[in-house]
Scaffold this motif. Structure first.
Motif, PDB file in Angstrom:
ATOM      1  N   ASP A 219      -2.475   9.904  -3.475  1.00  0.00           N
ATOM      2  CA  ASP A 219      -2.169   9.972  -2.044  1.00  0.00           C
ATOM      3  C   ASP A 219      -2.836   8.880  -1.217  1.00  0.00           C
ATOM      4  OD1 ASP A 219      -4.735  10.815  -2.267  1.00  0.00           O
ATOM      5  OD2 ASP A 219      -4.451  12.758  -1.285  1.00  0.00           O
ATOM      6  N   ALA A 220      -3.354   7.842  -1.863  1.00  0.00           N
ATOM      7  CA  ALA A 220      -4.008   6.775  -1.105  1.00  0.00           C
ATOM      8  C   ALA A 220      -4.072   5.510  -1.955  1.00  0.00           C
ATOM      9  CB  ALA A 220      -5.413   7.195  -0.681  1.00  0.00           C
ATOM     10  N   PHE A 221      -4.190   4.374  -1.281  1.00  0.00           N
ATOM     11  CA  PHE A 221      -4.439   3.093  -1.930  1.00  0.00           C
ATOM     12  C   PHE A 221      -5.921   2.769  -1.808  1.00  0.00           C
ATOM     13  CE2 PHE A 221       0.072   1.668  -0.734  1.00  0.00           C
ATOM     14  CZ  PHE A 221       0.563   1.967  -1.996  1.00  0.00           C
ATOM     15  N   ALA A 222      -6.549   2.367  -2.895  1.00  0.00           N
ATOM     16  CA  ALA A 222      -7.880   1.766  -2.811  1.00  0.00           C
ATOM     17  C   ALA A 222      -7.719   0.341  -2.270  1.00  0.00           C
ATOM     18  CB  ALA A 222      -8.541   1.759  -4.183  1.00  0.00           C
ATOM     19  N   PRO A 223      -8.756  -0.252  -1.686  1.00  0.00           N
ATOM     20  CA  PRO A 223      -8.627  -1.590  -1.087  1.00  0.00           C
ATOM     21  C   PRO A 223      -8.017  -2.647  -1.999  1.00  0.00           C
ATOM     22  CG  PRO A 223     -10.664  -0.599  -0.372  1.00  0.00           C
ATOM     23  CD  PRO A 223     -10.069   0.349  -1.379  1.00  0.00           C
TER      24      PRO A 223
END
Length: 489
Positions: free
Chosen positions: A110-114
């Protein structure tokens, strides 16, 4: 304090690119720097309930200062941001590396890491900077320097760029075969993000470093059947308006008030050059003037328009708002405009409606004998004169998107397009059951300057196939009813 075991590192040194560095360390004690590092790591691990995600912490919390990268053995290295050496051409982040399945399993659902956000941003940077008349392909994308650099820093060798795109941002981009090449096609939500990236590049805004929490959830693959909500603008786009609830006004407000951007200057120069050199086509009567739809035949205008204008912005709106002091438009019905250098407009025709509306009414009676021309006119008179309502905006967009996607032999069939779920849904909102106006009527009267229709075959007997396309892009006619329709348009 615990001491390192001297033998084990030396066994690994022969196979490690960092062997020389480890060989420089004392064999039977820790250096002061190592002691400090050891204490900090022990404290962090002890305070954390469970395994401590050191690499992810670096990426998420201090990614603006440090960056991580896998070496050829699949092990992580840490660099001061910007100091990492250029990646080896053809490399991804890790020799054998993890399998594709194992790699994707390590990524947040549910998210992108940098580093992944930076990867996505590099892809959109490539798309925003693409200037060729050719269609952008997967090969072109893979050769882009920033995409190549980010791929090497983030993706293991076992994970091709295409696989990452399809797994992680498949709701924004897709690949379609075209003469042996894999052509990149933008999905709806991505078009605004690419425009935002283009605006950022034009304004010279620096990209934000990939630090802090990610911008939002990744787009899920298309094969899952349901597209998630649209993403926000790509990293670095804070302060540049994205296409929001009022996309036209938001986009125009993002442009400089007292000057034209370089891309606008290119479009302006192309229009003025075309206008000053326009010649009446042979099939137009004497005294005809240039129509805005004629610009679709000019290569320079078409390229400049595609490079700059987002899909939701009409060329006529941009002309009137940005270069209206030099170029003047005059509506002639059917969604078309005559175009002049400002000050050279001849007096308007004295006839109140002209032959165009009569031709449209005749076609309307032929297509739907149950509805009179007056009923249709009443419907069109109820619509705004100088703008589209939300349902019309939606219909225009889905039709243009359909034409962008159409890859079959010959021109697109309006009947087949109307069977698509998205177009059918928008059509029910715009032209509900019992409405005297057909989809063809609406196209001809409201967006005829952008999209044209033509009846193929014996349209007078109701048996003709209606084809449609961007104005000027339909194949030549061979005479008959379709040819007459084209001449009247």
């Amino acid at each position: 304090p615990a001491r390192p075991r001297p033998a084990a590192p030396r066994v690994a040194m022969a196979h490690s690119s960092h062997g020389a560095w480890f060989a420089s360390l004392p064999a039977d004690e820790l250096t002061p720097l190592e002691q400090t590092l050891r204490k900090v790591i022990l404290k962090a691990v002890s305070a954390h309930n469970g395994p401590f995600p050191l690499i992810e912490w670096i990426d998420r919390r201090v990614g603006g200062e440090l960056e991580t990268r896998r070496d050829e053995s699949g092990l992580y290295e840490v660099y001061l941001r910007g100091s990492a050496p250029p990646p080896v051409i053809g490399g991804g982040g890790g020799g054998g590396g993890p399998s594709k399945e194992a790699f994707f399993a390590t990524l947040s659902a549910d998210a992108f890491a940098p580093p992944e956000e930076a990867m996505r941003d590099a892809v959109f940077e490539f798309l925003a900077s693409w200037r060729s008349q050719d269609l952008a392909t997967l090969r072109h994308l893979g050769e882009h320097p920033e995409v190549k650099r980010r791929s090497a820093a983030f993706l293991p060798r076992s994970v091709p760029l295409k696989d990452w795109i399809e797994h992680r941002i498949g709701g924004e981009l897709e690949f379609r075969g075209n003469r042996g090449a894999e052509v990149i096609h933008l999905m709806g939500a991505a078009k605004d993000a690419v425009m935002a990236k283009y605006q950022q590049m034009q304004h010279g805004l620096p990209p934000m470093p990939p630090m802090g929490p990610p911008m939002g959830p990744p787009m899920m693959p298309l094969h899952m059947g349901v597209l998630p909500p649209p993403m926000g603008p790509p990293p670095g786009m804070m302060g540049v308006p994205a296409m929001g609830p009022h996309p036209k006004d938001a986009w125009f407000s993002s442009l400089p008030a007292d000057e034209l951007l370089p891309a606008e200057l290119e479009l302006r120069d192309a229009i003025l050059h075309w206008l000053n050199n326009w010649q009446r086509p042979a099939n137009r009567p004497a005294g005809s003037t240039a129509h805005l739809s004629d610009t679709g035949q000019d290569v320079q205008i078409r390229r400049a328009r595609q490079d700059f204008l987002p899909p939701k912005i009409k060329l006529s709106d941009w002309i009137e708002r940005r270069i209206g002091g030099e170029v003047e438009l005059r509506s002639v019905g059917n969604g078309q405009h005559e175009v002049f250098v400002r000050g050279s407009v001849p007096p308007p025709e004295t006839s109140s409606r002209g032959p165009r509306v009569a031709a449209v009414a005749a076609a309307a009676r032929q297509e739907n004998k149950a509805a009179t021309a007056e009923e249709k006119d009443r419907f069109f008179d109820s619509l705004p004169v100088d703008e589209f309502g939300p349902a019309e905006d939606a219909m225009r967009e889905v039709l243009l998107n359909y034409l962008d996607r159409h890859s079959g032999n010959g021109a697109a069939s309006l009947h087949e397009a109307a069977q698509e779920e998205e177009i059918a849904r928008v059509r029910r909102d715009l032209l509900p059951k019992g409405c005297p106006v057909s989809l063809k009527d609406w196209i001809d009267r409201r967006i005829g300057g952008e999209i044209e229709t033509r009846v193929e075959g014996d349209g007078s007997k109701g048996s003709g196939k209606v084809i449609f396309g961007q104005r000027g892009m339909l194949p030549p006619t061979t005479g008959g009813a379709g040819g007459a329709k084209r001449r009247r348009a």
